[in-house]
Design a protein around this motif. Structure first.
Motif, PDB file in Angstrom:
ATOM      1  N   HIS A  56     -27.735  26.154  41.230  1.00 35.78           N
ATOM      2  CA  HIS A  56     -26.942  24.909  41.236  1.00 35.78           C
ATOM      3  C   HIS A  56     -26.343  24.644  42.621  1.00 35.78           C
ATOM      4  O   HIS A  56     -26.235  23.501  43.045  1.00 35.78           O
TER       5      HIS A  56
ATOM      6  N   SER B  84     -25.599  16.234  34.896  1.00 39.31           N
ATOM      7  CA  SER B  84     -25.525  17.515  35.590  1.00 39.31           C
ATOM      8  C   SER B  84     -24.831  18.607  34.768  1.00 39.31           C
ATOM      9  O   SER B  84     -24.039  18.318  33.861  1.00 39.31           O
ATOM     10  N   HIS B  85     -25.157  19.835  35.146  1.00 40.00           N
ATOM     11  CA  HIS B  85     -24.560  21.020  34.519  1.00 40.00           C
ATOM     12  C   HIS B  85     -23.250  21.328  35.259  1.00 40.00           C
ATOM     13  O   HIS B  85     -23.189  21.167  36.485  1.00 40.00           O
TER      14      HIS B  85
ATOM     15  N   CYS C 195     -22.743  22.920  38.783  1.00 39.26           N
ATOM     16  CA  CYS C 195     -23.041  22.204  40.041  1.00 39.26           C
ATOM     17  C   CYS C 195     -21.774  22.053  40.887  1.00 39.26           C
ATOM     18  O   CYS C 195     -20.668  21.943  40.340  1.00 39.26           O
TER      19      CYS C 195
ATOM     20  N   THR D 271     -29.822  20.490  37.146  1.00 42.05           N
ATOM     21  CA  THR D 271     -29.686  21.868  36.671  1.00 42.05           C
ATOM     22  C   THR D 271     -31.032  22.543  36.872  1.00 42.05           C
ATOM     23  O   THR D 271     -31.933  21.972  37.504  1.00 42.05           O
TER      24      THR D 271
END
Ligand code: 13P
Ligand code: SF4
Length: 307
Positions: A172, A194-195, A198, A231
């Protein structure tokens, strides 16, 4: 050799169940009995009635399965499949950090070693980190480890300050802001999802932030057609399968890799050949010190009881 057929035969013969994280390659997801994010895989591990659990993911995930299901023999295709986040919190340094904040409740992201779990009060995953922190009384100090980006995101969502460990995920962290901006300019009609591992700059400009499972559900349910996914790129396999017709683009990494996407080198250590060999030889197996196992189980159960 047809590894898929041989793995299916061995699975039946040995009463084995294969668990796989969304980040492993598609061919391995295809032979898995359960595919999920870290939370779903932990919950599944606890409930399974299997003699052998073969965990296709990384080492801390297989350890978690062993802690939650101690009777099963837990095996992993490649013992070297580690995790940069888990490695960023060595146990001796973690104990020193705890000593600096003796009153604090310790919340550790599941991406950590069994020893760090054993030194924690609660475990959390990216699906429930906000819920876990919200379950802790407001007058308590909190240590959050090891992911600084998830920690910062949780601080923002819960509106509380924590003592955050300085760790991060190489995958990330390695998403290129410059290439991502270019991609967003080329695809102005795409949503950026997004994860929470990040960096903040990516989270700030995202249309949606969530765990791998939450990102998958978002793509399936959204009325939008195009998504840039920040991700690990393994999740795209499942997204494309479950949301056919939608355009799904992986966020680019700094590396000039062949697919120009973000891949976890540890998750990609899982191959069909190694899965076959691990099932055949029933090794390598996960072993955890009993005291560590008991303390880590308490922290994991504290999380699962909140869910
Ligand atoms: P989740 O499975 O919670 O989405 O986290 C992803 C991850 O970092 C696995 O290593
Ligand atoms: Fe660890 Fe990052 Fe790989 Fe997940 S993607 S296993 S956090 S290195």
């Amino acid at each position: 050799m047809n590894y898929k057929e041989e793995i299916e035969k061995l699975k039946k013969e040995k009463k084995a169940v294969i668990l796989a994280h969304y980040y492993v390659s598609g061919d391995i997801q295809d032979i898995a009995d359960v595919i999920g994010d870290s939370l779903a895989l932990a919950q599944a591990s606890k409930k399974l009635d299997a003699e052998i659990i073969l965990f296709c993911g990384v080492h801390f995930m297989a350890e978690t399965a062993k802690i939650l299901n101690p009777k099963a023999k837990v095996i992993i295709p490649d013992f070297n499949a580690g995790c940069s986040l888990a490695d960023s919190a060595p146990i001796d340094k973690f104990i020193q950090f705890k000593k600096q904040h003796p009153e604090a409740i310790v919340v550790s992201y599941i991406n950590c070693s069994a020893e760090v779990k054993a030194e924690s009060d609660y475990i959390c995953t990216s699906s429930n980190a906000v819920e876990v922190v919200n379950a802790i009384s407001m007058d308590k100090e909190i240590i959050f480890a090891p992911d600084k980006h998830l920690g910062r995101y949780v601080e923002k969502m819960t509106n509380r300050k924590m003592h955050i460990w300085d760790g991060s995920c190489i995958v990330h962290n390695n998403i290129s802001q410059e290439k991502l901006n270019q991609l967003m300019n080329q695809h102005k009609d795409a949503l950026l999802i997004s994860h929470p591992e990040c960096p903040e700059e990516i989270i700030e400009k995202s249309d949606f932030v969530g765990s791998t499972k939450a990102l998958l559900d978002f793509v399936k349910k959204s009325t939008q057609q195009k998504f840039i996914v920040a991700t690990e790129a393994g999740i795209l396999y499942k997204m494309k399968k479950e949301a056919p017709g939608k355009i799904i683009i992986a966020a680019p990494s700094h590396e000039n890799n062949t697919c120009a996407c973000s891949e976890c080198p540890y998750m990609k250590m899982n191959t069909l050949e190694k899965v076959y060999k691990a099932l055949l030889s029933e090794s390598p197996t996960i072993h955890i010190n009993q005291q560590v196992e008991a303390a880590a189980l308490r922290a994991l159960n504290n999380m699962l009881s909140i869910n």
